[in-house]
Motif scaffolding. Structure first.
Motif, PDB file in Angstrom:
ATOM      1  N   ILE A  43       0.875  -1.167   0.000  1.00 44.02           N
ATOM      2  CA  ILE A  43       0.000   0.000   0.000  1.00 44.02           C
ATOM      3  C   ILE A  43       0.909   1.212   0.000  1.00 44.02           C
ATOM      4  CG2 ILE A  43      -1.810   1.203   1.280  1.00 44.02           C
ATOM      5  CD1 ILE A  43      -2.279  -1.553   2.693  1.00 44.02           C
ATOM      6  N   GLU A  44       0.620   2.174  -0.866  1.00 39.88           N
ATOM      7  CA  GLU A  44       1.474   3.363  -0.977  1.00 39.88           C
ATOM      8  C   GLU A  44       1.499   4.180   0.307  1.00 39.88           C
ATOM      9  OE1 GLU A  44       3.597   4.070  -3.451  1.00 39.88           O
ATOM     10  OE2 GLU A  44       2.997   2.162  -4.294  1.00 39.88           O
ATOM     11  N   SER A  45       0.332   4.360   0.967  1.00 42.67           N
ATOM     12  CA  SER A  45       0.327   5.138   2.214  1.00 42.67           C
ATOM     13  C   SER A  45      -0.856   4.775   3.098  1.00 42.67           C
ATOM     14  CB  SER A  45       0.306   6.637   1.925  1.00 42.67           C
ATOM     15  OG  SER A  45      -0.942   7.017   1.385  1.00 42.67           O
ATOM     16  N   VAL A  46      -0.599   4.819   4.389  1.00 46.71           N
ATOM     17  CA  VAL A  46      -1.621   4.704   5.428  1.00 46.71           C
ATOM     18  C   VAL A  46      -1.397   5.905   6.329  1.00 46.71           C
ATOM     19  CG1 VAL A  46      -2.430   3.389   7.419  1.00 46.71           C
ATOM     20  CG2 VAL A  46      -1.736   2.188   5.339  1.00 46.71           C
ATOM     21  N   CYS A  47      -2.385   6.817   6.353  1.00 47.46           N
ATOM     22  CA  CYS A  47      -2.228   8.047   7.130  1.00 47.46           C
ATOM     23  C   CYS A  47      -3.127   8.023   8.358  1.00 47.46           C
ATOM     24  CB  CYS A  47      -2.558   9.260   6.268  1.00 47.46           C
ATOM     25  SG  CYS A  47      -1.405   9.462   4.889  1.00 47.46           S
ATOM     26  N   VAL A  48      -2.665   8.658   9.424  1.00 46.76           N
ATOM     27  CA  VAL A  48      -3.403   8.723  10.685  1.00 46.76           C
ATOM     28  C   VAL A  48      -3.504  10.181  11.099  1.00 46.76           C
ATOM     29  CG1 VAL A  48      -3.513   7.935  13.075  1.00 46.76           C
ATOM     30  CG2 VAL A  48      -2.496   6.453  11.336  1.00 46.76           C
ATOM     31  N   LYS A  49      -4.739  10.640  11.359  1.00 44.67           N
ATOM     32  CA  LYS A  49      -4.989  11.992  11.863  1.00 44.67           C
ATOM     33  C   LYS A  49      -5.386  11.899  13.327  1.00 44.67           C
ATOM     34  CE  LYS A  49      -6.899  13.955   7.598  1.00 44.67           C
ATOM     35  NZ  LYS A  49      -8.105  14.595   7.035  1.00 44.67           N
ATOM     36  N   ASN A  50      -4.895  12.842  14.130  1.00 44.62           N
ATOM     37  CA  ASN A  50      -5.200  12.878  15.560  1.00 44.62           C
ATOM     38  C   ASN A  50      -6.119  14.055  15.865  1.00 44.62           C
ATOM     39  OD1 ASN A  50      -5.255  12.810  18.330  1.00 44.62           O
ATOM     40  ND2 ASN A  50      -3.130  13.398  18.594  1.00 44.62           N
ATOM     41  N   LYS A  51      -7.351  13.770  16.277  1.00 46.95           N
ATOM     42  CA  LYS A  51      -8.306  14.811  16.665  1.00 46.95           C
ATOM     43  C   LYS A  51      -8.559  14.804  18.168  1.00 46.95           C
ATOM     44  CE  LYS A  51      -9.086  16.299  12.513  1.00 46.95           C
ATOM     45  NZ  LYS A  51      -8.625  17.598  12.105  1.00 46.95           N
ATOM     46  N   LEU A  52      -7.699  14.151  18.931  1.00 46.80           N
ATOM     47  CA  LEU A  52      -7.829  14.141  20.393  1.00 46.80           C
ATOM     48  C   LEU A  52      -7.157  15.375  20.974  1.00 46.80           C
ATOM     49  CD1 LEU A  52      -7.068  10.365  21.130  1.00 46.80           C
ATOM     50  CD2 LEU A  52      -9.293  11.476  20.933  1.00 46.80           C
ATOM     51  N   VAL A  53      -7.287  15.563  22.275  1.00 47.69           N
ATOM     52  CA  VAL A  53      -6.756  16.771  22.919  1.00 47.69           C
ATOM     53  C   VAL A  53      -5.266  16.664  23.258  1.00 47.69           C
ATOM     54  CG1 VAL A  53      -8.983  17.443  23.873  1.00 47.69           C
ATOM     55  CG2 VAL A  53      -7.471  15.995  25.212  1.00 47.69           C
ATOM     56  N   ASP A  54      -4.657  15.517  23.019  1.00 46.57           N
ATOM     57  CA  ASP A  54      -3.247  15.329  23.330  1.00 46.57           C
ATOM     58  C   ASP A  54      -2.594  14.484  22.234  1.00 46.57           C
ATOM     59  OD1 ASP A  54      -1.070  15.818  24.965  1.00 46.57           O
ATOM     60  OD2 ASP A  54      -1.993  14.917  26.734  1.00 46.57           O
ATOM     61  N   LYS A  55      -1.279  14.389  22.253  1.00 43.23           N
ATOM     62  CA  LYS A  55      -0.598  13.555  21.255  1.00 43.23           C
ATOM     63  C   LYS A  55      -0.931  12.088  21.512  1.00 43.23           C
ATOM     64  CE  LYS A  55       3.782  12.657  23.507  1.00 43.23           C
ATOM     65  NZ  LYS A  55       5.217  12.729  23.435  1.00 43.23           N
ATOM     66  N   ILE A  56      -0.791  11.256  20.470  1.00 48.93           N
ATOM     67  CA  ILE A  56      -1.032   9.824  20.584  1.00 48.93           C
ATOM     68  C   ILE A  56       0.113   9.066  19.918  1.00 48.93           C
ATOM     69  CG2 ILE A  56      -3.558   9.979  20.646  1.00 48.93           C
ATOM     70  CD1 ILE A  56      -3.513   9.160  17.637  1.00 48.93           C
ATOM     71  N   THR A  57       0.196   7.789  20.244  1.00 48.09           N
ATOM     72  CA  THR A  57       1.106   6.886  19.558  1.00 48.09           C
ATOM     73  C   THR A  57       0.248   5.829  18.881  1.00 48.09           C
ATOM     74  OG1 THR A  57       2.812   7.248  21.235  1.00 48.09           O
ATOM     75  CG2 THR A  57       3.059   5.309  19.831  1.00 48.09           C
ATOM     76  N   PHE A  58       0.424   5.661  17.581  1.00 47.00           N
ATOM     77  CA  PHE A  58      -0.319   4.679  16.795  1.00 47.00           C
ATOM     78  C   PHE A  58       0.642   3.564  16.430  1.00 47.00           C
ATOM     79  CE2 PHE A  58      -1.995   2.945  12.812  1.00 47.00           C
ATOM     80  CZ  PHE A  58      -3.319   2.727  13.154  1.00 47.00           C
ATOM     81  N   ARG A  59       0.354   2.344  16.885  1.00 48.18           N
ATOM     82  CA  ARG A  59       1.224   1.195  16.631  1.00 48.18           C
ATOM     83  C   ARG A  59       0.463   0.152  15.823  1.00 48.18           C
ATOM     84  NH1 ARG A  59       2.663   0.717  22.822  1.00 48.18           N
ATOM     85  NH2 ARG A  59       4.156   2.415  22.966  1.00 48.18           N
ATOM     86  N   ILE A  60       1.124  -0.429  14.823  1.00 45.36           N
ATOM     87  CA  ILE A  60       0.545  -1.563  14.121  1.00 45.36           C
ATOM     88  C   ILE A  60       1.576  -2.686  14.080  1.00 45.36           C
ATOM     89  CG2 ILE A  60      -1.052  -0.201  12.731  1.00 45.36           C
ATOM     90  CD1 ILE A  60       0.783  -0.638  10.341  1.00 45.36           C
ATOM     91  N   THR A  61       1.055  -3.919  14.101  1.00 46.16           N
ATOM     92  CA  THR A  61       1.887  -5.105  14.050  1.00 46.16           C
ATOM     93  C   THR A  61       1.230  -6.113  13.111  1.00 46.16           C
ATOM     94  OG1 THR A  61       2.518  -4.767  16.361  1.00 46.16           O
ATOM     95  CG2 THR A  61       2.983  -6.920  15.430  1.00 46.16           C
ATOM     96  N   GLY A  62       2.013  -6.702  12.231  1.00 46.90           N
ATOM     97  CA  GLY A  62       1.500  -7.699  11.301  1.00 46.90           C
ATOM     98  C   GLY A  62       2.642  -8.534  10.757  1.00 46.90           C
ATOM     99  N   LYS A  63       2.324  -9.340   9.731  1.00 43.80           N
ATOM    100  CA  LYS A  63       3.347 -10.175   9.093  1.00 43.80           C
ATOM    101  C   LYS A  63       3.245 -10.013   7.583  1.00 43.80           C
ATOM    102  CE  LYS A  63       3.832 -13.539  12.693  1.00 43.80           C
ATOM    103  NZ  LYS A  63       4.138 -14.907  13.016  1.00 43.80           N
ATOM    104  N   ASN A  64       4.394 -10.034   6.932  1.00 46.84           N
ATOM    105  CA  ASN A  64       4.397  -9.991   5.474  1.00 46.84           C
ATOM    106  C   ASN A  64       4.232 -11.412   4.927  1.00 46.84           C
ATOM    107  OD1 ASN A  64       6.931 -11.176   5.684  1.00 46.84           O
ATOM    108  ND2 ASN A  64       8.053  -9.365   5.050  1.00 46.84           N
ATOM    109  N   GLU A  65       4.244 -11.564   3.606  1.00 47.99           N
ATOM    110  CA  GLU A  65       4.024 -12.870   2.992  1.00 47.99           C
ATOM    111  C   GLU A  65       5.098 -13.890   3.341  1.00 47.99           C
ATOM    112  OE1 GLU A  65       3.601 -12.185  -1.196  1.00 47.99           O
ATOM    113  OE2 GLU A  65       1.468 -11.730  -0.979  1.00 47.99           O
ATOM    114  N   GLU A  66       6.293 -13.430   3.654  1.00 45.84           N
ATOM    115  CA  GLU A  66       7.380 -14.335   4.031  1.00 45.84           C
ATOM    116  C   GLU A  66       7.301 -14.741   5.502  1.00 45.84           C
ATOM    117  OE1 GLU A  66       8.266 -11.250   2.362  1.00 45.84           O
ATOM    118  OE2 GLU A  66       7.950 -12.379   0.526  1.00 45.84           O
ATOM    119  N   GLY A  67       6.376 -14.166   6.247  1.00 41.85           N
ATOM    120  CA  GLY A  67       6.219 -14.493   7.660  1.00 41.85           C
ATOM    121  C   GLY A  67       7.031 -13.617   8.589  1.00 41.85           C
ATOM    122  N   ASP A  68       7.733 -12.620   8.045  1.00 42.55           N
ATOM    123  CA  ASP A  68       8.506 -11.707   8.884  1.00 42.55           C
ATOM    124  C   ASP A  68       7.564 -10.733   9.581  1.00 42.55           C
ATOM    125  OD1 ASP A  68      10.886 -12.859   7.926  1.00 42.55           O
ATOM    126  OD2 ASP A  68      10.909 -11.486   6.202  1.00 42.55           O
TER     127      ASP A  68
END
Length: 122
Positions: A43-68
């Motif tokens: 995917i060319e881009s995945v963007c995240v906008k923050n509309k909360l009153v403070d900063k946030i940390t956005f974490r994602i975890t997954g695996k690619n086709e090779e299992g890494d």
């Protein structure tokens, strides 16, 4: 006489509306730039906008086709927007973490095309 057991056909937590997924506190809007290659493995881009009153940390975890394992983390300031570029397609778990280390939102999402995720108050 009206029946007393009237139920809505949509869940209050999840509503689908024309390419937009709404969860309480989270909106995922699919961007359609017309140049999406269905055979591409990224995917060319995945963007995240923050509309909360403070900063946030956005974490994602997954695996690619090779299992890494793939782990990505974005720190997004109040009213800010950050993007991940060239993300392998797949199912990822996500967490939205507040500055005090509390988890605001957590779940899974299948990333198959460019999206803009907006984090907002419930």
């Amino acid at each position: 006489m009206l029946p007393t057991g009237l139920f809505s056909q949509s869940d209050l937590q999840t509503v689908l509306k024309g390419g937009e997924l709404l969860l309480s506190g989270l909106t995922i809007f699919k961007t359609n730039k017309g140049t999406t290659n269905k055979d591409s493995k990224v995917i060319e881009s995945v963007c995240v906008k923050n509309k909360l009153v403070d900063k946030i940390t956005f974490r994602i975890t997954g695996k690619n086709e090779e299992g890494d394992e793939i782990k990505k983390e974005l720190v997004i300031q109040k009213d800010g927007k950050e993007c991940l570029l060239v993300l392998p397609k797949g199912i990822y778990t996500y967490e939205v973490v507040l500055p005090n280390k509390d988890i605001y939102k957590k779940g899974e999402y299948k990333f198959v095309e460019e999206v803009v995720i907006t984090i907002k108050d419930d």
